[in-house]
Design a protein around this motif. Structure first.
Motif, PDB file in Angstrom:
ATOM      1  N   UNK A  92       0.830  -1.202   0.000  1.00 45.75           N
ATOM      2  CA  UNK A  92       0.000   0.000   0.000  1.00 45.75           C
ATOM      3  C   UNK A  92       0.868   1.257   0.000  1.00 45.75           C
ATOM      4  N   UNK A  93       0.479   2.220  -0.813  1.00 47.07           N
ATOM      5  CA  UNK A  93       1.181   3.503  -0.837  1.00 47.07           C
ATOM      6  C   UNK A  93       2.187   3.643  -1.957  1.00 47.07           C
ATOM      7  N   UNK A  94       2.555   2.557  -2.626  1.00 42.11           N
ATOM      8  CA  UNK A  94       3.514   2.635  -3.734  1.00 42.11           C
ATOM      9  C   UNK A  94       2.772   2.919  -5.045  1.00 42.11           C
ATOM     10  N   UNK A  95       3.468   3.562  -5.986  1.00 46.06           N
ATOM     11  CA  UNK A  95       2.870   3.737  -7.300  1.00 46.06           C
ATOM     12  C   UNK A  95       2.897   2.401  -8.037  1.00 46.06           C
ATOM     13  N   UNK A  96       2.022   2.246  -9.026  1.00 44.61           N
ATOM     14  CA  UNK A  96       1.973   0.992  -9.781  1.00 44.61           C
ATOM     15  C   UNK A  96       3.315   0.735 -10.468  1.00 44.61           C
ATOM     16  N   UNK A  97       3.933   1.789 -11.007  1.00 51.21           N
ATOM     17  CA  UNK A  97       5.228   1.607 -11.687  1.00 51.21           C
ATOM     18  C   UNK A  97       6.302   1.131 -10.711  1.00 51.21           C
ATOM     19  N   UNK A  98       6.379   1.784  -9.569  1.00 48.30           N
ATOM     20  CA  UNK A  98       7.353   1.389  -8.537  1.00 48.30           C
ATOM     21  C   UNK A  98       7.090  -0.035  -8.071  1.00 48.30           C
ATOM     22  N   UNK A  99       5.828  -0.351  -7.879  1.00 50.17           N
ATOM     23  CA  UNK A  99       5.426  -1.687  -7.424  1.00 50.17           C
ATOM     24  C   UNK A  99       5.852  -2.763  -8.419  1.00 50.17           C
ATOM     25  N   UNK A 100       5.510  -2.584  -9.691  1.00 47.60           N
ATOM     26  CA  UNK A 100       5.800  -3.606 -10.692  1.00 47.60           C
ATOM     27  C   UNK A 100       7.300  -3.771 -10.924  1.00 47.60           C
TER      28      UNK A 100
END
Length: 497
Positions: free
Chosen positions: A335-343
């Motif tokens: 939770x809290x991360x951007x989708x780009x950072x997450x992926x």
């Protein structure tokens, strides 16, 4: 208890039926599940190859698309855990214990026992073995986990839906997911998770038992494994009881420290230069042959096809079956991360760390085999790493660290699963009651003990792989629903601006 959903009771009934069959007629249970598993592998192998490759392509597309800037949560939310702790949690819940179990054994098997295409005990088999080990533990696996986790995290934290697999399908099916169809989806997820973790508990107990036998002469058998499971159950339930931010967080960081220490020991005490060269060469080969390996089905070569069924298709089925648990846990801690950072994080960090681990342990094992210092190819899978340590400097130190690491990974995977099962059986609650987590911990351990006592773990493993087929169709629906949700979210963000 008021908070427990019907998913719990229905899944329990299915578990009792399956475990009862396995306990009362283990040979019949194994024969039936093996037949179904073989049929699924031979008939749907092409489908698994296409599905897993599609997940990689979809992950890259979303990273490069405008969707990547969407945050998993409110725009003001920020990550709950540091990046190092987050990566440690990904690694621990995803496949940490598997890499310790197979880190030396799989590359060695591809080299000396069962190569994919090369002749055994050759330089070509050595490089190919590492390449396929990276393939089985690399981008495809983590892309699939990432997409399923992204769907869960997006709908849960961005759209306010409960943390359930069924909730991710509401953009397609609407309110139907709050009725019997939603319950069916969640029951399948909980069933696969329960048996997946129970199998890991069984295999983990076997490997810890092997390590204790090597170190202290503890007898290998059901009674010591029962004691191991009992001790581990107390530890992982205690950790789950203390919550996500304490027990699981501290254990994950402990795992990372122990893993790095063991990795550095093997890297320094093993054939260091050869390890570094093999990692560089084989990872380059993995990337260069990525597309061919991703779609290889060997339709005109029966021997190669059997190898694919026994290795690649088995792995793809296994990882798909684990997706409900691993992806839900990844979503919960992201939770809290951007989708780009997450992926990018989920794809790159575990893949590169896993590849270096496999290079270090696999190259060391193969080098020992090649020099004739010990015939590791004849060792059982659970003993391979300890047999490898026996011909290296400081064997006791290495073995003790390995046993501690296996136990630590063992506990972390189990308490993560207990937490996820608690969520799934309490309407997606982010803080499931301790009594529910305690109950799931006892259920998982009981399944492992019963099936260990009748040598039923192989049949249980088959059952999980069979369950992967229907869940793979749910994953495809989740993808369609996610893309629909992301498109709607982008339009909403534009209107707000």
């Amino acid at each position: 208890m008021r908070k427990i959903s019907n998913v719990f009771y229905i899944t329990m009934a299915l578990i009792i039926l399956a475990v009862g069959y396995g306990a009362l007629a283990p040979e019949s249970f194994e024969a039936v599940t093996t037949t179904i598993k073989d049929f699924v592998a031979s008939t749907f192998g092409w489908y698994y190859m296409v599905l897993m490759s599609f997940m990689v392509a979809l992950s890259v597309f979303i990273i490069l698309s405008p969707y990547g800037k969407i945050r998993l949560g409110k725009d003001s939310d920020r990550p709950q855990f540091s990046t190092v702790t987050w990566i440690a949690m990904l690694f621990s819940a995803g496949m940490g214990i598997g890499l310790v179990f197979y880190g030396a054994a799989e590359p060695l098997s591809h080299y000396a026992v069962d190569p994919a295409t090369a002749d055994p005990n050759t330089a070509a088999a050595f490089k190919e073995g590492l390449r396929y080990s990276f393939f089985h533990w690399g981008f495809h696996v983590w892309a699939m986990y990432a997409i399923v986790a992204l769907s869960l995290a997006f709908f849960q934290f961005r759209k306010g839906e409960p943390g359930l697999i069924s909730a991710t399908l509401k953009p397609i099916f609407g309110k139907k997911m709050e009725g019997p169809w939603g319950i069916l989806v969640d029951v399948l997820a909980v069933f696969a998770t329960t048996f997946g973790v129970a199998t890991s508990l069984g295999f983990g107990a076997v490997q810890i038992n092997a390590g204790l036998n090597y170190l202290f002469g503890v007898e290998i058998g059901f009674l010591p494994q029962l004691v191991i499971i009992a001790v581990v159950t107390v530890l992982f339930v205690s950790s789950a009881w203390s919550g996500l931010s304490r027990g699981i967080k501290y254990l994950s960081n402990t795992n990372l420290v122990l893993a790095v220490v063991l990795l550095l020991f093997v890297l320094i005490l093993g054939p260091t230069l050869l390890i570094l060269n093999m990692f560089t060469d084989s990872f380059g080969g993995y990337l260069a042959n990525f597309i061919e390996m991703s779609f290889r089905t060997a339709p005109l070569n029966e021997g190669n096809r059997e190898w694919l069924n026994g290795w690649t298709i088995f792995y793809w089925s296994w990882w798909i079956a684990w997706a409900p648990f691993v992806s839900m846990f990844i979503a919960r801690v992201s939770k809290g991360r951007t989708i780009r950072e997450f992926l990018i994080g989920v794809l790159l960090a575990p893949t590169i760390l896993g590849a270096f681990w496999l290079s270090t342990f696999g190259t060391t094992a193969v080098n020992i085999q090649r020099t004739g210092a010990r015939d590791l190819a004849k060792s059982s899978t659970e003993l391979t790493v300890f047999e490898m340590f026996s011909v290296m400097p400081w064997p006791w130190v290495l073995s003790i660290i390995a046993v501690l690491l296996i136990a630590s990974f063992f506990i972390t995977s189990a308490d993560s699963a207990t937490f996820v099962l608690g969520m799934q059986s309490t309407y997606g609650s982010l803080t499931p009651p301790n009594a529910v987590k305690l109950g799931w911990g006892a259920i998982q351990s009981t399944i492992a003990v019963i099936l260990l006592s009748v040598n039923g773990l192989t049949a249980l493993q088959n059952t999980i792989i069979i369950a992967a087929l229907p869940f793979s169709f749910i994953i495809l629906l989740m993808v369609f629903s996610l893309l629909k949700g992301l498109k709607a979210e982008m339009l909403l963000m534009k209107r707000r601006k």
